[in-house]
Design an enzyme around this catalytic site. Sequence first.
Site, PDB file in Angstrom:
ATOM      1  N   LYS A 206       0.991  -1.249   0.215  1.00  0.00           N
ATOM      2  CA  LYS A 206      -0.099  -0.205  -0.289  1.00  0.00           C
ATOM      3  C   LYS A 206       1.224   1.355   0.397  1.00  0.00           C
ATOM      4  O   LYS A 206       0.491   2.404  -0.795  1.00  0.00           O
ATOM      5  CB  LYS A 206      -1.285   0.027   1.220  1.00  0.00           C
ATOM      6  N   GLU A 212      10.773  -5.779   3.514  1.00  0.00           N
ATOM      7  CA  GLU A 212      10.542  -7.095   3.284  1.00  0.00           C
ATOM      8  C   GLU A 212      10.110  -6.633   1.836  1.00  0.00           C
ATOM      9  O   GLU A 212      10.496  -7.216   0.764  1.00  0.00           O
ATOM     10  CB  GLU A 212       9.507  -8.006   3.543  1.00  0.00           C
ATOM     11  N   GLY A 266      -4.824  -4.513   5.922  1.00  0.00           N
ATOM     12  CA  GLY A 266      -4.155  -5.954   4.876  1.00  0.00           C
ATOM     13  C   GLY A 266      -4.942  -7.203   4.538  1.00  0.00           C
ATOM     14  O   GLY A 266      -5.164  -7.507   4.030  1.00  0.00           O
ATOM     15  N   ARG A 267      -5.392  -7.395   6.097  1.00  0.00           N
ATOM     16  CA  ARG A 267      -5.795  -8.944   5.998  1.00  0.00           C
ATOM     17  C   ARG A 267      -7.053  -9.140   5.460  1.00  0.00           C
ATOM     18  O   ARG A 267      -7.853  -9.935   5.318  1.00  0.00           O
ATOM     19  CB  ARG A 267      -5.722  -9.105   8.136  1.00  0.00           C
ATOM     20  N   GLU A 352      -4.356 -12.367  14.352  1.00  0.00           N
ATOM     21  CA  GLU A 352      -4.015 -10.229  13.952  1.00  0.00           C
ATOM     22  C   GLU A 352      -5.069  -9.547  14.379  1.00  0.00           C
ATOM     23  O   GLU A 352      -4.739  -8.011  14.758  1.00  0.00           O
ATOM     24  CB  GLU A 352      -3.250 -10.367  12.664  1.00  0.00           C
ATOM     25  N   HIS A 383      -2.659 -38.163  11.649  1.00  0.00           N
ATOM     26  CA  HIS A 383      -1.028 -38.126  11.517  1.00  0.00           C
ATOM     27  C   HIS A 383      -0.048 -37.127  12.484  1.00  0.00           C
ATOM     28  O   HIS A 383       0.992 -37.794  12.639  1.00  0.00           O
ATOM     29  CB  HIS A 383      -1.066 -39.328  10.185  1.00  0.00           C
ATOM     30  N   LYS A 511       9.561  -4.131  14.385  1.00  0.00           N
ATOM     31  CA  LYS A 511      10.186  -4.052  13.232  1.00  0.00           C
ATOM     32  C   LYS A 511      10.604  -3.086  13.471  1.00  0.00           C
ATOM     33  O   LYS A 511      12.189  -2.282  12.822  1.00  0.00           O
ATOM     34  CB  LYS A 511       8.482  -3.732  12.177  1.00  0.00           C
TER      35      LYS A 511
END
Length: 546
Positions: A206, A212, A266-267, A352, A383, A511
């Site tokens: 954005k 990153e 964002g999510r 979050e 399993h 951060k």
Amino acid sequence: MTDLTRLDAWQALAAHAESVRDTPMRALFDADPDRFQRFHLRLGDLVLDYSKNRLTAETLPLLVELARQTGVEARRDAMFAGQPINSTEQRSVLHVALRDPTDTPVLVDGADVKPEIRAVLERMKAFTTAVHDGTWRGATGKVITDVVNIGIGGSDLGPVMVTEALKPYARPGLRVHFVSNVDATHIATTLQGLDPATTLFLVASKTFTTQETLTNAQTARAWVVDALGETAVRHHFAALSTNAKAVEAFGIDPNVMFGFWDWVGGRYSLWSAIGLPIALAVGFEAFRALLDGAHAMDDHFRTAPLDQNMPVILALLGVWYGGFHGAHAHAVLPYDQSLHRLPAYLQQADMESNGKRVTLDGQPVAWGTGPILFGEPGTNGQHSFYQLIHQGTHLIPCDFLAPATSFHPLGRHHPILLSNVLAQAEALMRGRTEAEARAELEGRGLKGAELEALLPHIVFPGNRPSNTLVFRRLDPRTLGMIIALYEHKIHVQATVWGINAYDQWGVELGKRLAGAILPELEDDTRPLAHDASTNALIGLIREWRR
């Protein structure tokens, strides 16, 4: 805000929990042959069976009353109306508007946001069509064969999950890849085997400042420039961003910058321009069907009575187990390999959002909030961690998801898969009593000390709750409904707990500290002023890197 635990509804639920604590679910089923009919909901081809929960006829009305006393209906309506319910950032929360095809205005600061949404969708459609029909080509004139989305968090997890889930709808001749980790391994291994002349990169940030994402984007840019020259950048990059100045400085044509708004978290952003890799992967019509499915769930959430409302029911069950039965975790278990990234996506969406320790007015909460969420596709998860769910000391409610039909009807695969998901839910509910275990061991011919030694190990306590979501098939519309279902569940739980589901300050401190440590790793002469552990580890890394 009012202390949640002092509400009349909370107090009534606490007393009710004590009264039903020793009532096994198998007894409830034995007493009520119509239990499924009482405790299931259907919306189109999506069915929620919540009958395998610790519910009596009294439980749900008490939970619904808690929803009313905590203002679930009012806060839901405030969200749909565009009010700034993200109070710490003074923002509206309008991912629901992104998938609303109606002409009904949605106002933010007095302006209707619908025209802007439609304009971005039309630009996404045009760009998707251009890539698919070969109108958009690389710098050498070759058609695009590979798309690499570079993002992280919400600009990665949602598009990855949906693209994986909808692979049966994938466009032939176009492969879509995702890079998120700043670890060079991720982008290096992704670029192996790709041709710069036929690769298109989408840089999803954005602000166009995410460390990153920009680090990976610069590496991709250097890869393209090294092979095709500086002018090739405009042919091989597009941006999902709002920072036009930074995008243009990177070398991306502003005409292929697709924006979104600060009221899109964002999510919750896969419905926006962040969903461009989805549209490229499966076609714009399938992307539109995904939006339509989510809108159908939005309408259901907005209009259905609380006691017949899928997101509300799922949310209140989570409150019931977290607040009154000591559950601190929740498992999401898709019996569909296509949904293998759904648990990871929901980890961000849920943890979050609701991993908060203070209320909306900044006071420490005195009750549990968001659970630890995890999961793995069945049958592989059986399993792995199912042992703990069945016989461990923790109560872990589960959501099972399963399609009735498969896109790959090979032999007996799908009936075996479905038999397992139905059996797991039944086993969690029923368990195996000591008498049943004894009879089984005797049937195997065991007796005496050998039987008594093994007996306690094969007793299952049962009474472990689960929900089962069954759908006809995993098509785009159904997937949209499922995602929106969980989004609204999260919203309702945040409302009951009195927390803000739409900020994420918990990601900021790490951060900031990383920004201080980075130059210390890159310059051995910098003095260190951290704690003894951090200083020692920086020193060790410096030494080994020499």
